[in-house]
Design a protein around this motif. Structure first.
Motif, short mmCIF file in Angstrom:
data_model
loop_
_atom_site.label_atom_id
_atom_site.label_comp_id
_atom_site.label_asym_id
_atom_site.label_seq_id
_atom_site.Cartn_x
_atom_site.Cartn_y
_atom_site.Cartn_z
N VAL A 27 41.55 60.12 43.69
CA VAL A 27 42.54 60.05 44.71
C VAL A 27 44.03 59.99 44.18
CG1 VAL A 27 43.19 58.58 47.08
CG2 VAL A 27 40.91 58.99 46.50
N ASN A 28 44.70 60.70 45.10
CA ASN A 28 46.36 60.54 44.74
C ASN A 28 46.88 60.28 45.86
OD1 ASN A 28 46.85 63.20 45.73
ND2 ASN A 28 45.83 63.96 43.91
N LEU A 29 48.29 60.18 45.78
CA LEU A 29 49.11 59.88 47.34
C LEU A 29 49.07 61.06 48.04
CD1 LEU A 29 52.14 58.25 45.10
CD2 LEU A 29 50.48 56.99 46.88
N SER A 30 48.90 62.41 47.63
CA SER A 30 48.96 63.33 48.75
C SER A 30 47.47 63.29 49.58
CB SER A 30 48.94 64.73 47.79
OG SER A 30 47.65 64.81 47.19
N ASP A 31 46.69 62.28 49.17
CA ASP A 31 45.39 62.28 49.87
C ASP A 31 45.59 61.13 51.35
OD1 ASP A 31 43.70 64.14 48.36
OD2 ASP A 31 43.49 62.69 46.92
N GLN A 32 46.60 60.72 51.10
CA GLN A 32 46.80 59.59 52.27
C GLN A 32 47.11 60.57 53.84
OE1 GLN A 32 48.95 56.13 51.49
NE2 GLN A 32 50.73 56.70 53.15
N ASN B 37 52.41 51.32 49.60
CA ASN B 37 51.43 50.83 50.71
C ASN B 37 50.90 49.31 50.08
OD1 ASN B 37 51.36 52.96 52.56
ND2 ASN B 37 50.31 54.02 51.02
N SER B 38 51.74 48.87 48.96
CA SER B 38 51.13 47.49 48.33
C SER B 38 52.52 46.94 48.14
CB SER B 38 50.30 47.78 47.20
OG SER B 38 49.87 46.51 46.58
N THR C 195 44.68 55.10 53.53
CA THR C 195 45.79 54.53 52.80
C THR C 195 45.75 54.34 51.46
OG1 THR C 195 46.32 53.37 54.87
CG2 THR C 195 47.51 52.83 52.74
N VAL C 196 46.24 55.44 50.47
CA VAL C 196 46.23 55.20 49.13
C VAL C 196 47.22 54.24 48.58
CG1 VAL C 196 46.58 56.62 47.33
CG2 VAL C 196 45.58 57.64 49.04
N LEU C 197 46.56 53.15 47.72
CA LEU C 197 47.69 52.15 46.89
C LEU C 197 47.76 52.77 45.68
CD1 LEU C 197 45.54 48.90 48.08
CD2 LEU C 197 47.50 50.34 49.54
N ASP C 198 49.00 52.43 45.28
CA ASP C 198 49.41 53.11 43.82
C ASP C 198 50.48 52.07 43.41
OD1 ASP C 198 49.33 54.45 41.77
OD2 ASP C 198 49.93 56.41 42.38
N GLN D 7 35.71 54.46 58.72
CA GLN D 7 36.72 53.26 58.82
C GLN D 7 37.73 53.34 58.22
OE1 GLN D 7 35.43 50.92 60.98
NE2 GLN D 7 33.63 52.09 61.35
N ASP D 8 38.79 52.74 58.57
CA ASP D 8 40.13 52.73 57.93
C ASP D 8 39.92 52.03 56.54
OD1 ASP D 8 41.50 53.85 60.02
OD2 ASP D 8 42.24 52.05 60.94
N VAL D 9 40.45 52.56 55.70
CA VAL D 9 40.21 52.20 54.23
C VAL D 9 41.42 52.16 53.40
CG1 VAL D 9 39.49 54.29 53.22
CG2 VAL D 9 38.65 52.38 52.16
N GLN D 10 41.46 51.27 52.45
CA GLN D 10 42.79 51.28 51.67
C GLN D 10 42.21 51.62 50.07
OE1 GLN D 10 44.78 47.68 52.09
NE2 GLN D 10 46.35 48.42 53.49
N ILE D 11 42.68 52.49 49.39
CA ILE D 11 41.90 52.87 48.08
C ILE D 11 43.05 53.03 47.12
CG2 ILE D 11 42.18 55.44 48.63
CD1 ILE D 11 39.22 53.44 46.85
#
Length: 1251
Positions: free
Chosen positions: A589-594, A648-649, A615-618, A530-534
């Protein structure tokens, strides 16, 4: 005639160019087929170490190779023999010998069925190009004459490029007058003085071999047209050359024939001479120049790329100047080498006796000549033979097996040749199935499958398919046979699984093979990601669970891809990716994992995939490009910035921080917060500071890193912007006033020399202010009157001016204790414990401070029940605020009190008022502490109770209520009430009760003021029943029976006994041993003993004797009669004891109050009414006593408790209090003295019981 197409066999193109053959498996004998060879000319470069000429063929038997060179047999020096790679015909030449091997080669591959051959392969051996060494005389011309500088470049490996330069490697400038031709020569249309130079050099470049060669320099001398008697440096103007008619330096003559191949580039060149320099023009006679035509080399070259046959014709170039014109004609002829009209002739397989036609359809210009060969040997038409050659066609009539051979068709003209090998096989052969028998196939449900059946035969076979041994042919909408004999099944179903047979037959015979088909369940992802924000730095989890055919377990794999690239899943500890139970874990997780993650579940047959967006939130990136601009003044600026990525936030706010170098260098402080949709902030700054600003963004993840700080911004000094806040005015001591405030921060000084002006005056009395300048934030005004109001104000100032006018605050000087006491104190008794107190408030002036309220103090002097005992019980209550009365509660009834009132403020209490004395009235008693029901008989029960701990008056007696209870509905069916007079009465025997009935008793103590709250108890009268020898235990409490053998000292504890039980059997006792039996109540705080007795078990002989007798009927009857007599005797004893009233005539002393006698609520109805079995234990129970004359332990005889029903509530309370009961249930705690709970007196003698 039967054509090859009717064979229904797949004919595949051969791997070699310009040859085709049958796709006949090598298991079948067949002539050679060239599958690969070196085509076109082979150019050997000077720097190549080796040259490989390749020739490879297939056939059965394996072919043998031979080579020819320039038409003669040739034995290669080094032939490879690597049969694994089928390179037997390939040979390698080394560069040191290449000059001897230049020529044209042909490869022949032969076996017993024929010979195949290749086209000619030309080997070109090149050498390093060189210009000849020669002495070149200077070229001398007059002005206006043409010049041609010949280059004559050497031959070499194409491509070749020509350059004209000087010795200093400067390019010779070219234009309409000077240009280089296609032949490499440099042409001058007319000579000028500036053309004089001795270093015209021609360079030839060969890029493929990285070589440049140079010709010796050419010298050009241009003679001037001036007379000889004029010096060269004469100042006379230069004389122009004479006008010359145009002519052509290139090409020569009037007309040139230009022949080129179709597809090549046409280049026509006209280079003229004359003076002035002629202009060149182009035209095509009778037609327009094609759109592809281009003019190059300053208009001297006409170029048409990829010529077609329509580009042929006559072209004309014109050279024209003022003196005339010259023309040249080009006759352009477009030709082409031989080529196949459609495709090369195809190999053929046919049956004996048929006619074979081999057609060689070619085209070319000029028309090609066709040469026919058989197994590499030229053959021509023979009218007497069955094989005829008819120009481009060979016809074999009534073909026989010996006509099988490799036929070659070669078409050639002046521009080249093409050659095709045609395998002709004449045979009759029964079907030979080439597919392996019992080949297994698998297909996914709903998929398509092709089951092979490769057959070779002559004539072509008929092929059919059957399933599971049934004769019917497999055919239908989903199953059909292909042209090559294979069976295709579309949209496979489960019932398609089974064994299939392929049957091939022709006139020569029949053959069959089997195939097994398995239809598998499809692979399907049932739990897709599923789509996920992490949040960055945490662990992302993407679930992917699939179901698949379990027979494909060995081939199943789960693959993850990110943005289309497979994720390497490693078992190494430092890997951030791992999969467990179908879930992909991405650590840290880092931004490159998005990105888009794809889960692929696949087996050897199919696959399914599902994607999800991670989607990686930072935290936001730092803002950039901070800029400061002034708005109204240097202390009001606008700070702007460019926000960074929000990752993304959305940014919720920007925080502007500042740092100043004077007071707190290096420490950043928050200055302002700005909404996340703004990128500017208007800042009001303090003066006399060196500011530095930075900004960071905040989103739902958290604060991001700060931006780079701005350059330092200096604000000018100014007066303070504000005055002190949080001003406190206190009087810690009478006759002084302490003034304190919150000082300005150092950054708020706005300049040097900060001070505070403290001003004060008496409120409503003084008009002038008293001022003091201080640097501290505390000032004390001394020698004031107590609690006098003042007006105070505090103003800031520095060396640049005053702050705005301050606010005025009101405060008081120090407080002192009140000086007056309340008057007219009056008491009104409301009830036995509550009274109303009233007084006249003190004058406000005597309070000398803020009024806190009034204190009421009272003293209990004595109880009217015991007036001789002096008490000193003091209590007080505070009532805040200005009031004149209060309600006081918590007094004791029937007591004498004294009461006073005083006023208080923050400093302390004032003097007490005059005391008021009063008595409280008599009240109702407290609840009796204990009520027990004992000695239950068929129609009577003995009630025993204790007097109330607090009588609250003169005790007059008790009120007893009892109710007959319906044990089914638990409702009262009959009620009685008895007034018991006499304060000393503590027991009452109720007679005339119904046998075996449940009663509820309520007992209240009474005074003249009334009766107190009742205490309830339930008990039942007994029913005369049969004998029972088990050990009875009280039914009112749960506990653990323990037993201690005398002399051992160790207690044994049995399992818990339920409250519904009235007996408990103890096993495993030793015969003839003495035991102490004790029953412990588990819910008591310290497991107090509520029952204890000493018994002695009988020896085995006695027991065995009893067992023998007990089996006789007469024995049972006798024992029942003895038990009945014993019961009657015991009842008589109890009646006698109750009548004697052992303690009835002795008034008990007052009972002391014990807090631990907290009365439990009456338990649930089912607890209050145990079952019939628990109530059936009575004094008819069969028991044995020892022969000892000593009296058993008081209150613990085995039979003395039979039939007793003890209060569950009251007994607990008195057990906690350390009290005990005697044999008849009388309360004797106060008379026998307190004992440690659970302790008993030593028994005088043991009683015995059969174990």
């Amino acid at each position: 005639m039967r054509l090859v197409g009717s064979l229904q066999l797949a004919l595949l193109l051969a791997l070699t160019s310009r040859s085709a053959g049958l796709d006949i498996p090598l298991e079948v004998e067949q002539p050679p087929t060239i599958i690969t060879h070196r085509s076109g000319p082979v150019v050997a470069l000077p720097y190549d170490h080796t040259v490989t000429i390749r020739c490879e063929a297939r056939g059965n038997p394996p072919p043998q190779y031979r080579w020819t060179k320039d038409g003669e047999d040739f034995i290669p020096p080094h032939v490879t023999t690597n049969k694994t790679h089928h390179t037997d015909g390939t040979f390698v030449l080394h560069t040191k010998d290449l000059a001897h091997f230049k020529g044209r080669y042909q490869c022949y591959a032969s076996n017993k069925l024929g010979t195949a051959m290749t086209e000619e392969i030309e080997l070109i051996v090149t050498s390093i190009p060189k210009f000849p060494k020669e002495a070149i005389a200077p070229i001398v011309v007059k002005e206006g004459e043409p010049i041609t500088l010949h280059c004559n470049p050497p031959e070499g490996v194409a491509p070749r490029k020509i350059y004209w330069m000087t010795i200093g490697l400067q390019h010779i400038e070219q234009d309409e007058r000077v240009s280089m031709g296609i032949d490499g020569n440099l042409y001058f249309s007319n000579a000028l003085q500036k053309d004089n130079r001795p270093d015209y050099c021609c360079f030839a470049s060969f890029p493929r071999i990285r070589t440049i060669v140079q010709k010796n320099a050419l010298a050009v001398v241009v003679k001037s047209l001036k007379p000889d008697n004029e010096s060269a440096d004469s100042s006379a103007p230069a004389e122009a050359p004479p006008v010359r008619m145009p002519g052509l330096l290139l090409p020569s003559g009037v007309q040139t024939e230009k022949v080129l191949l179709k597809g090549e580039n046409l280049q026509l060149e006209c280079i003229s001479h004359g003076y002035p320099t002629p202009k060149i023009g182009w035209m095509k006679l009778g037609d327009r120049l094609p759109p592809r035509a281009q003019l190059n080399n300053f208009g001297k070259m006409l170029r048409i790329s990829a010529v077609e046959e329509s580009d042929g014709g006559k072209y004309m170039c014109t050279a024209k100047n003022s003196a005339g014109e010259a023309v040249h004609y080009f006759d352009v002829i477009v030709e082409e080498p031989p080529k196949w009209l459609t495709e090369p002739p195809q190999s053929q397989l046919t049956v004996i006796g048929s006619d074979v036609h081999i057609k060689c359809s070619v085209s070319g210009k000029p028309p090609p000549d066709i040469t026919w060969r058989r197994n590499g040997e030229v053959f021509r038409d023979d009218p007497s033979s069955d094989t005829r050659v008819l120009d481009d066609t060979v016809v074999i009539h009534n073909a026989r097996p010996e006509d099988s051979a490799v036929y070659q068709c070669e078409a050639s003209n002046s521009h080249g040749s093409i050659l095709a090998n045609i395998n002709i096989m004449i045979m009759n052969m029964a079907p030979q199935i080439l597919t392996r028998d019992y080949q297994e196939y698998a297909v996914i449900l709903g998929g398509d499958i092709i089951m092979d059946c490769s057959v070779f035969s002559s004539p072509p076979p008929s092929i059919s398919w059957t399933k599971d041994g049934f004769p019917d042919t497999v055919e239908g909408e989903r199953a059909f046979a292909l042209q090559n004999g294979s069976l295709q099944i579309s949209n496979a179903e489960k019932n398609d699984s089974g064994k299939y047979s392929c049957i091939a037959y022709n006139t020569e015979g029949l053959s069959a093979v089997s195939a097994v088909l398995h239809v598998k369940d499809p692979t399907k992802i049932i739990n897709p990601p599923q789509d996920v924000q992490i949040i960055s730095g945490t662990t992302a989890q993407l679930m992917c669970q699939a179901e698949y055919d379990k027979s494909l377990l060995g081939t199943f794999e789960l693959v993850w891809r990110k943005d289309g690239k497979e994720i390497p899943l490693s078992s190494e500890e430092n890997s951030r990716y791992f999969v467990a139970d179908g879930m992909l874990h991405i650590m840290n997780v880092n931004l490159s994992d998005q990105g888009i993650y794809t889960c692929i579940a696949r087996t050897s047959l199919d696959e399914d995939n599902a994607t999800a967006l991670l989607t990686v939130l930072d935290v936001p990136d730092a803002p950039k490009n901070l800029e400061i601009s002034e708005i109204k003044s240097p202390r009001n600026v606008r700070l702007s910035w460019v926000p960074g990525s929000d990752h993304n936030s959305s940014v919720t706010e920007f925080i502007v921080e500042y740092e100043e170098s004077q007071w707190d260098p290096g420490k950043w402080k928050v200055l302002q917060k700005v909404p996340g949709n703004q990128a500017t902030a208007e800042l009001a700054l303090h003066g006399h500071l060196h500011h530095q600003f930075r900004v960071y963004a905040v989103n739902a993840v958290g604060p991001g890193p700060p931006s780079e700080p701005t350059e330092r911004y200096r604000t000018p000094p100014a007066a303070p912007d504000r005055n002190p806040e949080n001003i406190k005015i206190q009087g810690h001591h009478p006759y002084q006033m302490d003034i304190s405030w919150e000082p300005l921060l150092p950054t708020e000084h706005n300049g040097p020399g900060l001070e505070y002006k403290v001003s004060y005056r008496k409120l409503g009395v003084e008009n002038n202010w008293t001022d003091h300048l201080v640097r501290r934030h505390l000032f004390v005004v001394r020698n004031t009157s107590a609690f006098v109001p003042y007006e105070i104000k505090i103003q800031s100032r520095n060396s640049h001016g005053w702050a705005p006018e301050p606010k005025v605050f009101t405060g008081y000087s120090g407080e002192d204790v009140p000086t007056a006491a309340p008057r007219n104190v009056a008491v009104e008794v409301i009830n036995t414990t509550v009274l109303r107190v009233s007084w006249t408030p003190v004058p406000p002036a005597t309070v000398r401070g803020h009024l806190g309220g009034y204190d009421v103090q009272w003293l209990r002097k004595r109880s009217l029940l015991n007036p001789n005992k002096i008490l000193d019980e003091r209590q007080s209550l505070s009532f805040p605020g200005n009031r004149s009365h209060a309600i006081v509660s918590g007094l004791q009834p029937f007591s004498e009190y004294r009461l006073t009132v005083n006023v208080f403020n923050k400093k302390g209490k004032g003097p007490n008022s005059d005391p008021a004395t009063f008595n409280t009235t008599e009240g109702v008693p407290e609840q009796v502490p204990i009520l027990t029901a004992s000695n239950a008989q068929r129609d009577s029960i003995l009630l025993v109770w204790g007097p109330p701990l607090e009588a609250n008056g003169i005790l007059t007696g008790y009120l007893l209520q009892y109710h007959l209870i319906n044990e089914t509905t638990l409702e009262a069916v009959d009620s009685q009430e008895i007034n018991i007079t006499g304060a000393d009465t503590t027991q009452r025997k109720l007679e005339g009760l119904e046998e075996g009935s449940l009663y509820r008793f309520r007992l209240s103590a009474c005074t003249r003021a009334g009766c107190g709250p009742p205490l309830a108890q339930e008990s039942s009268t007994v029913v005369v029943a049969g004998h029972n020898c088990s050990h009875p235990s009280p039914s009112f409490i749960a506990g653990n029976p323990t037993h201690l053998p005398l002399g051992d000292g160790n207690w044994r504890i049995s399992e818990a006994v339920n409250t519904s039980q009235s007996f408990h059997i103890i096993d495993g006792l030793k015969p003839g041993a003495v035991y102490t039996i004790r029953l412990l109540a588990k819910r008591l705080f310290d497991n107090a003993s509520i029952f204890e007795d000493v018994i002695q078990t009988q020896v085995k002989g006695v027991e065995g004797q009893r067992s023998d007798f007990s089996t006789q009927g007469w024995f049972i009857g006798t024992m029942c009669a003895v038990a009945l007599l014993t019961l009657v005797a015991l009842m008589a004893c109890f009646v006698q004891k109750n009548k004697s009233g052992k303690y009835a005539g002795t008034p008990p002393p007052p009972l002391q109050r014990q807090d631990m006698f907290s009365m439990e609520k009456v338990k649930e109805k089912e607890d209050l009414h145990p079952d019939v079995e628990s109530q059936g234990m009575n004094d008819d129970t069969f028991c044995e006593y020892s022969d000892s004359d000593q009296k058993p332990l008081k209150g613990s005889s085995l039979c003395s408790l039979v039939g007793d029903s003890v209060s569950r509530d009251s007994l607990v309370d008195y057990a906690d209090g350390g009290e005990e009961f005697d044999e008849d249930g009388s309360f004797i705690g106060e008379y026998s003295g307190p004992k440690h709970r659970g302790s008993v007196s030593e028994p005088n003698g043991p009683s015995s019981v059969t174990a």
